[in-house]
Write an enzyme that holds these catalytic residues in place. Structure first.
Site, short mmCIF file in Angstrom:
data_model
loop_
_atom_site.label_atom_id
_atom_site.label_comp_id
_atom_site.label_asym_id
_atom_site.label_seq_id
_atom_site.Cartn_x
_atom_site.Cartn_y
_atom_site.Cartn_z
N THR A 23 0.82 -1.21 0.00
CA THR A 23 0.00 0.00 0.00
C THR A 23 0.86 1.26 0.00
OG1 THR A 23 -0.12 -0.30 2.39
CG2 THR A 23 -2.05 -0.97 1.12
N GLY A 112 13.60 -10.01 5.56
CA GLY A 112 12.41 -9.18 5.43
C GLY A 112 12.18 -8.29 6.64
N SER A 114 14.12 -5.73 7.15
CA SER A 114 14.63 -4.45 6.67
C SER A 114 15.96 -4.03 7.28
CB SER A 114 13.57 -3.36 6.91
OG SER A 114 13.71 -2.40 5.92
N SER A 115 16.91 -4.94 7.25
CA SER A 115 18.26 -4.57 7.67
C SER A 115 18.83 -3.49 6.77
CB SER A 115 19.18 -5.79 7.67
OG SER A 115 19.41 -6.26 6.35
N ASP A 160 9.79 1.26 5.07
CA ASP A 160 10.87 0.77 5.92
C ASP A 160 11.62 1.90 6.60
OD1 ASP A 160 10.08 -1.55 4.74
OD2 ASP A 160 11.86 -1.79 3.48
N TYR A 212 8.02 -7.52 -7.53
CA TYR A 212 7.74 -6.22 -6.91
C TYR A 212 7.52 -5.15 -7.97
CZ TYR A 212 8.29 -2.28 -3.70
OH TYR A 212 8.09 -1.13 -2.99
P1 ADP Z 1 16.47 -6.93 4.30
O1 ADP Z 1 16.43 -5.46 4.20
O2 ADP Z 1 15.12 -7.55 4.30
O3 ADP Z 1 17.29 -7.45 5.44
P2 ADP Z 1 17.83 -6.61 1.80
O4 ADP Z 1 18.23 -7.57 0.75
O5 ADP Z 1 16.97 -5.46 1.42
O6 ADP Z 1 17.17 -7.48 2.98
O7 ADP Z 1 19.12 -5.98 2.48
C1 ADP Z 1 20.16 -6.79 2.92
C2 ADP Z 1 21.48 -6.16 2.53
O8 ADP Z 1 21.73 -5.01 3.37
C3 ADP Z 1 22.67 -7.08 2.74
O9 ADP Z 1 22.85 -7.93 1.63
C4 ADP Z 1 23.80 -6.07 2.89
O10 ADP Z 1 24.20 -5.58 1.63
C5 ADP Z 1 23.13 -4.93 3.64
N1 ADP Z 1 23.31 -5.07 5.09
C6 ADP Z 1 22.37 -5.27 6.03
N2 ADP Z 1 22.91 -5.34 7.27
C7 ADP Z 1 24.24 -5.18 7.12
C8 ADP Z 1 25.37 -5.15 8.02
N3 ADP Z 1 25.24 -5.32 9.33
N4 ADP Z 1 26.59 -4.97 7.49
C9 ADP Z 1 26.77 -4.80 6.17
N5 ADP Z 1 25.74 -4.82 5.28
C10 ADP Z 1 24.50 -5.01 5.73
MG MG Z 2 15.67 -4.33 2.56
#
Ligand code: ADP
Ligand code: MG
Length: 369
Positions: A23, A112, A114-115, A160, A212
Site C-alpha cells: 500500500t 524481510g 529491513s536490515s 521501511d 515487486y
Molecule cells: P532486508 O532489508 O530484508 O534485510 P535486503 O536484501 O533489502 O534485505 O538488504 C540486505 C542487505 O543489506 C545485505 O545484503 C547487505 O548488503 C546490507 N546489510 C544489512 N545489514 C548489514 C550489516 N550489518 N553490514 C553490512 N551490510 C549489511
Molecule cells: Mg531491505
C-alpha cells in the site's frame, strides 16, 4: 579499522509491518512496528575527502573511497548502502567532507526485517547529526529511500525508512503514505498475553517474475486507466473495480483497496486495546496477497497455514512476498508449539529450516553515545 575516528554511535532498528502491504507506493496506509534489533553506526567525520567503511557482518570487507568518486552504479554489495547515504547528501548539496563508518548489527539480514533500511537510516541519522544538517525524520527517510532507489537500484517505497526512523516503543506507527503523516497506536502484545512471532522462511523466489516491480507497474497502470493520481484517490471502490477489466489488474487493485480498509480496522482495534481482534485481519491480508496480489509461495503458505492450524489468532506474509518472512499473532503459550509445528511442516516438505524471532514493538532510530 582500529584507527577509525569515532565521534558517536547511532542505532536504527529493523521493522515488521503489522499490516498494510503493498500500500505504501499506492499512497495508502501502513502500520509498521520497530523491532529491538538494530544496526549501529559508529561514525566520525573526516576532512580529507575519504570515506572508510567497515562492518562486522560476515564477508563485509573494509573499504575506502574518495567521496568525490561516488556515483550510482559504481558500487555493489553492502557498501552501497552507507556510501549511498554520503552520495545522496552530497547530491543534495551538503558538503560531506568524508567519514569513517563502522557498522555492527543484530538485525537478521535478508529476512524481510529491513536490515537494509536500518543500515541506511543509522548512517543518515549519524551524518545529519555530525554535519548539523538539520533534517527532520521524514527528510531523513527520503534520503534513505533515495539510497535504495537511485544508488542501490531497488524501487522501494518509504515504509521501511519511516518505520526505522519514526517508531515508538510499545506502539505501532500508523502512517498515511499520501502525506507521510503518522500517529502512534498502542500495540502491547505482551500485556495482552500475546506474542508476534516472525517466521523467516529462508525462501527467496524473487527472480520468478521480478514481482515487486511488476506489481507496482500494474498499480500505476490501473490508476492511469481509472484517471486517478494514485489508487488512494479512488472514492468508490466497487465502481473502480467494475471499471477495470476482469483479471490480474482488477485483482491487484482489489488487494490494495481492501488492504487499506484492513489497516483502518486494525488501527481501530488497537486504539481500544483489543489486540486479539486484529488476528482475522492479518489472515485476510494473507489471503488477499495470495489470491489477488499473487505474491505468496509454498513456504509462506505453509508457515501461515500451519501457524493458524496450531492456534495462531492470525498470520500473514510480510514484505515483498515470494519468500522472506511471515508473522503470526499467537497466545504466549502457543509460541513454542507454533514454531515447532512450522519447523516440522517445513521438514516434511523438504524446505530449508525456518528461523524464528519475536517482534517486540520497540523504539525508532536514536543516538546511543
Ligand atoms: P532486508 O532489508 O530484508 O534485510 P535486503 O536484501 O533489502 O534485505 O538488504 C540486505 C542487505 O543489506 C545485505 O545484503 C547487505 O548488503 C546490507 N546489510 C544489512 N545489514 C548489514 C550489516 N550489518 N553490514 C553490512 N551490510 C549489511
Ligand atoms: Mg531491505
Amino acid at each position: 579499522m582500529s584507527d577509525f575516528a569515532v565521534e558517536g554511535v547511532w542505532a536504527a532498528p529493523g521493522r515488521v509491518n503489522v499490516i498494510g502491504e503493498h500500500t505504501d507506493y499506492n499512497n495508502g496506509f501502513v502500520l509498521p512496528t520497530a523491532i529491538p534489533q538494530t544496526v549501529r553506526a559508529a561514525v566520525g567525520r573526516r576532512t580529507d575527502g575519504l570515506l572508510r567503511l567497515a562492518s562486522t557482518h560476515a564477508g563485509a570487507e573494509p573499504v575506502e573511497f574518495a567521496v568525490a568518486d561516488l556515483a550510482p552504479g559504481v558500487l555493489s554489495g553492502w557498501t552501497a548502502y552507507p556510501a549511498g547515504v554520503v552520495w545522496a547528501l552530497r547530491a543534495a548539496g551538503h558538503d560531506i567532507g568524508g567519514a569513517d563508518i563502522r557498522i555492527d548489527s543484530d538485525v537478521p539480514v535478508g529476512a524481510g526485517l529491513s536490515s537494509s533500511a536500518a543500515l541506511s537510516c543509522a548512517v543518515a541519522l549519524a551524518l545529519d547529526d555530525l554535519y548539523e544538517l538539520g533534517f527532520d525524520r521524514v527528510e531523513l527517510a527520503r534520503v534513505a529511500q533515495r539510497v535504495e532507489n537511485d544508488f542501490v537500484g531497488i524501487p522501494v517505497g518509504l515504509l521501511d525508512q519511516m518505520a526505522s526512523l519514526g517508531c515508538r516503543a510499545g506502539h505501532a506507527y500508523f502512517l498515511d503514505c499520501r502525506d507521510l503523516t503518522g500517529t502512534h497506536v498502542p500495540f502491547d502484545c505482551a500485556g495482552s498475553g500475546l506474542r508476534l512471532l516472525v517466521i523467516d522462511t529462508r525462501a527467496a523466489h524473487a527472480l520468478v517474475d521480478g514481482g515487486y516491480a511488476t506489481r507496482r507497474a500494474s498499480c500505476e497502470e490501473a490508476a492511469r486507466l481509472l484517471g486517478v493520481a494514485s489508487l488512494r484517490e479512488i472514492t468508490d471502490p466497487d465502481a473502480a473495480l467494475a471499471a477495470l477489466p476482469a483479471g490480474p489488474l482488477r485483482m491487484r487493485v482489489r488487494h490494495v483497496l481492501t488492504e487499506n480498509e484492513r489497516v483502518l480496522r486494525v488501527v481501530d482495534a488497537l486504539r481500544v486495546g483489543d489486540v486479539r481482534a486484529i488476528g482475522p485481519e492479518l489472515t485476510a491480508s494473507h489471503a488477499s496477497m495470495r489470491d489477488d496480489y499473487t505474491i505468496s509461495c509454498p513456504e509462506l503458505d505453509t508457515a501461515v497455514d500451519t501457524a493458524l492450524a496450531t492456534g495462531a489468532l492470525g498470520a500473514r506474509l510480510v514484505g515483498g512476498g515470494f519468500g522472506g518472512s511471515a508473522i503470526a499473532l499467537v497466545e504466549a503459550d502457543d509460541s513454542a508449539p507454533v514454531a515447532e509445528a512450522v519447523e516440522k511442516a517445513f521438514a516434511v516438505r523438504g524446505f530449508t529450516a525456518p528461523r524464528f524471532f519475536e517482534a517486540i514493538p520497540s523504539a525508532g532510530a536514536r543516538r546511543l553515545s
